[in-house]
Design a protein around this motif. Structure first.
Motif, PDB file in Angstrom:
ATOM      1  N   GLU A 192      49.032  86.129  38.276  1.00 21.76           N
ATOM      2  CA  GLU A 192      47.672  86.650  38.449  1.00 21.76           C
ATOM      3  C   GLU A 192      47.408  87.064  39.896  1.00 21.76           C
ATOM      4  O   GLU A 192      48.113  86.674  40.816  1.00 21.76           O
ATOM      5  CB  GLU A 192      46.642  85.593  38.035  1.00 21.76           C
ATOM      6  N   SER A 193      46.321  87.806  40.067  1.00 20.05           N
ATOM      7  CA  SER A 193      45.888  88.205  41.409  1.00 20.05           C
ATOM      8  C   SER A 193      45.290  87.002  42.133  1.00 20.05           C
ATOM      9  O   SER A 193      45.112  85.926  41.546  1.00 20.05           O
ATOM     10  CB  SER A 193      44.820  89.300  41.295  1.00 20.05           C
ATOM     11  N   TYR A 194      44.962  87.206  43.378  1.00 21.30           N
ATOM     12  CA  TYR A 194      44.309  86.159  44.165  1.00 21.30           C
ATOM     13  C   TYR A 194      43.020  85.719  43.487  1.00 21.30           C
ATOM     14  O   TYR A 194      42.729  84.525  43.403  1.00 21.30           O
ATOM     15  CB  TYR A 194      44.042  86.672  45.584  1.00 21.30           C
ATOM     16  N   GLU A 195      42.249  86.668  42.991  1.00 20.13           N
ATOM     17  CA  GLU A 195      40.988  86.348  42.308  1.00 20.13           C
ATOM     18  C   GLU A 195      41.237  85.503  41.068  1.00 20.13           C
ATOM     19  O   GLU A 195      40.473  84.581  40.772  1.00 20.13           O
ATOM     20  CB  GLU A 195      40.233  87.625  41.949  1.00 20.13           C
ATOM     21  N   GLY A 196      42.300  85.807  40.323  1.00 17.61           N
ATOM     22  CA  GLY A 196      42.643  85.020  39.148  1.00 17.61           C
ATOM     23  C   GLY A 196      43.010  83.593  39.507  1.00 17.61           C
ATOM     24  O   GLY A 196      42.619  82.638  38.829  1.00 17.61           O
ATOM     25  N   LYS A 197      43.745  83.438  40.594  1.00 15.88           N
ATOM     26  CA  LYS A 197      44.124  82.101  41.054  1.00 15.88           C
ATOM     27  C   LYS A 197      42.901  81.321  41.520  1.00 15.88           C
ATOM     28  O   LYS A 197      42.789  80.120  41.270  1.00 15.88           O
ATOM     29  CB  LYS A 197      45.156  82.206  42.172  1.00 15.88           C
TER      30      LYS A 197
END
Length: 73
Positions: free
Chosen positions: A50-55
């Protein structure tokens, strides 16, 4: 061109000291280094691609559940 002669400092830059505990600003709770390590490993396992936002979203869900009284310890 500058006419002033500035000498560069020969002192090496000091590394920032890392606090031994991290504080959750929203609740004021503190988490140990071991707890932060566990959280980072969990986020990596759950949101590896996932992207940083997902993490960030995964970490937020985990912390919300840790702090909410409806979830067991």
């Amino acid at each position: 061109l500058s006419t002033s002669t500035e000498e560069k400092s020969s002192k090496p830059k000091q590394k920032k000291r890392v606090k031994s505990e991290t504080t959750n600003k929203a609740s004021g709770k503190q988490y140990s280094n071991e707890e932060m390590d566990l959280l980072s490993r969990l986020v990596h396992a759950e949101a590896k691609g996932e992207s940083y936002e997902g993490k960030k979203a995964v970490a937020s869900v985990v912390l919300n559940r840790v702090e909410h009284r409806s979830f067991p310890d």
